[in-house]
Write a protein that holds these residues in place. Structure first.
Motif, mmCIF file in Angstrom:
data_model
loop_
_atom_site.group_PDB
_atom_site.id
_atom_site.type_symbol
_atom_site.label_atom_id
_atom_site.label_comp_id
_atom_site.label_asym_id
_atom_site.label_seq_id
_atom_site.Cartn_x
_atom_site.Cartn_y
_atom_site.Cartn_z
ATOM 1 N N MET A 1 0.837 -1.208 0.000
ATOM 2 C CA MET A 1 0.000 0.000 0.000
ATOM 3 C C MET A 1 0.868 1.253 0.000
ATOM 4 N N VAL A 2 0.398 2.306 -0.681
ATOM 5 C CA VAL A 2 1.185 3.535 -0.722
ATOM 6 C C VAL A 2 1.149 4.205 0.652
ATOM 7 N N PHE A 3 2.310 4.607 1.124
ATOM 8 C CA PHE A 3 2.433 5.169 2.459
ATOM 9 C C PHE A 3 2.638 6.695 2.360
ATOM 10 N N LEU A 4 3.603 7.073 1.568
ATOM 11 C CA LEU A 4 3.868 8.503 1.367
ATOM 12 C C LEU A 4 3.978 8.766 -0.128
ATOM 13 N N ASP A 5 3.153 9.704 -0.596
ATOM 14 C CA ASP A 5 3.149 10.003 -2.021
ATOM 15 C C ASP A 5 3.242 11.520 -2.176
ATOM 16 N N ILE A 6 4.388 11.973 -2.627
ATOM 17 C CA ILE A 6 4.590 13.421 -2.780
ATOM 18 C C ILE A 6 4.633 13.734 -4.273
ATOM 19 N N ASN A 7 3.853 14.727 -4.668
ATOM 20 C CA ASN A 7 3.810 15.097 -6.087
ATOM 21 C C ASN A 7 3.984 16.597 -6.275
ATOM 22 N N GLY A 8 4.975 16.949 -7.087
ATOM 23 C CA GLY A 8 5.196 18.356 -7.438
ATOM 24 C C GLY A 8 5.381 19.271 -6.242
ATOM 25 N N LEU A 9 6.098 18.802 -5.225
ATOM 26 C CA LEU A 9 6.315 19.645 -4.033
ATOM 27 C C LEU A 9 7.379 20.712 -4.310
ATOM 28 N N SER A 10 7.009 21.963 -4.070
ATOM 29 C CA SER A 10 7.959 23.068 -4.210
ATOM 30 C C SER A 10 7.875 23.927 -2.959
ATOM 31 N N VAL A 11 9.012 24.430 -2.513
ATOM 32 C CA VAL A 11 9.025 25.324 -1.345
ATOM 33 C C VAL A 11 9.840 26.563 -1.691
ATOM 34 N N LYS A 12 9.241 27.713 -1.393
ATOM 35 C CA LYS A 12 9.918 28.987 -1.663
ATOM 36 C C LYS A 12 10.032 29.738 -0.336
ATOM 37 N N TYR A 13 11.222 30.241 -0.035
ATOM 38 C CA TYR A 13 11.386 31.140 1.115
ATOM 39 C C TYR A 13 11.488 32.545 0.575
ATOM 40 N N SER A 14 11.091 33.516 1.402
ATOM 41 C CA SER A 14 11.416 34.874 0.969
ATOM 42 C C SER A 14 12.644 35.314 1.767
#
Ligand SMILES: Nc1ncnc2c1ncn2[C@@H]1O[C@H](COP(=O)(O)OP(=O)(O)OP(=O)(O)O)[C@@H](O)[C@H]1O
Length: 311
Positions: free
Chosen positions: A1-14
């Motif tokens: 079974m899928v446990f962690l599925d991350i898609n297109g994660l982006s993080v921007k700091y200012s």
């Protein structure tokens, strides 16, 4: 079974110099019971990736999807995430946390503080003793102050704190850095035992050799992107991205060839990616690399490198 599925994660700091593109379009896929290793040079976004999963980014904003056992973590309200997930299902061993233990409180007082913060009203002592047991620390340690403990013991205390509420998924950010090699081995063995007991880890390190012991899947990060993702076996035995190959060749070995170093410096994360992030340092760069490579499918994951584009 899928446990962690991350898609297109982006993080921007200012920042005062403009936006920092710390994580860019990351996909991660883990099945039940699998652990993930993230490796890459300093400042490539590893901690930011971990912090975004436990929603503890300071000054940064995350976009994309993080599905944990089917729940969309970024869409939960702060109070729902706190009540159901943070420390309870997902916890984090923060980078350098053993040096952040409060010098004026005993270890037990610091455990109690965590439980109070989480409004825990069950059997405090049982939970603390279970956590101490799981990292093989004697009960006597609870009476001590941080300065009375060795580095290895402090690191075990910090790990026990992350395990206190019996989470299923633990993000461990450089848990062996700044420890001598024998203690490093002890901590890795401890994580392996916890993994056998059913816990999954996201282990963040700049040291690929450490990952081989724990990770079922590996993500190689460079300039905010995962440039290669796949099973550990595939990454170690058949690395594809020139950066992964360079990292593997830089591991010192007792016998055989001397380690090679990747020349040059990583790109500034102040510029949004418009071409391959590794282009300036890549010995195999071609004209096409001036375009941003997509995630090209491999046997067990993906690689962001034009060299693997199918004709
Ligand atoms: N709160 C913040 N505000 C602004 N920029 C940040 C913040 N936190 C991290 N950064 C920047 O984001 C980038 C990625 O940092 P991050 O700490 O995630 O990298 P890392 O790979 O974990 O580095 P290291 O291995 O040195 O811990 C860096 O350029 C860093 O300066």
């Amino acid at each position: 079974m899928v446990f962690l599925d991350i898609n297109g994660l982006s993080v921007k700091y200012s920042s005062s110099s403009g936006p920092v593109y710390a994580v860019d379009d990351v996909d991660i896929h883990l099945e039940d019971g699998e652990s993930l290793g993230i490796a890459g040079e300093s400042a490539c976004g590893k901690s930011t990736l971990g912090l975004s999963i436990i929603r503890m980014l300071s000054g940064g904003s995350a976009q994309g999807k993080i599905l944990f056992e089917g729940d969309s973590l970024l869409d939960l309200s702060e109070s729902d995430f706190n009540t159901k997930y943070r420390w309870k299902k997902i916890s984090m061993i923060f980078q350098g946390a053993m040096n952040a233990l409060d010098p004026v409180f005993t270890i037990k007082e610091q455990f109690l503080e965590i439980l109070n913060q989480h409004d825990f009203d069950g059997n405090f002592n049982r939970l603390i003793l279970d956590a101490m047991n799981s990292v093989s620390l004697d009960e006597n340690v609870l009476k001590k102050y941080p300065h009375e403990l060795s580095g290895g013991m402090k690191q075990r205390v910090v790990i026990a704190m992350a395990l206190l509420l019996k989470p299923k998924f633990v993000i461990a950010d450089e848990p062996t850095t700044a420890l001598d090699v024998l203690i490093q081995a002890q901590i890795i063995n401890l994580l392996k035992t916890l993994k056998k007991g059913g816990m999954s880890f996201l282990l963040i390190t700049h040291d690929l050799a450490v990952l081989s012991e724990i990770a079922d899947k590996i993500g190689i990060m460079y300039g905010g992107q995962i440039v290669e993702f796949g099973s550990s076996e595939e990454i170690y035995k058949n690395p594809k991205h020139p950066y992964t190959k360079g990292l593997l060749e830089s591991i010192p070995r007792l016998h055989g060839t001397n380690p090679k170093y990747i020349k040059g410096t990583p790109p500034s994360l102040l510029d949004a990616p418009t071409q391959c992030r590794f282009i300036e340092r890549c010995p195999l760069a071609i004209e096409k690399c001036k375009e941003l490579p997509p995630k090209l499918k491999t046997k067990t994951g993906y690689v962001r490198c034009w060299l693997y584009e199918e004709e």
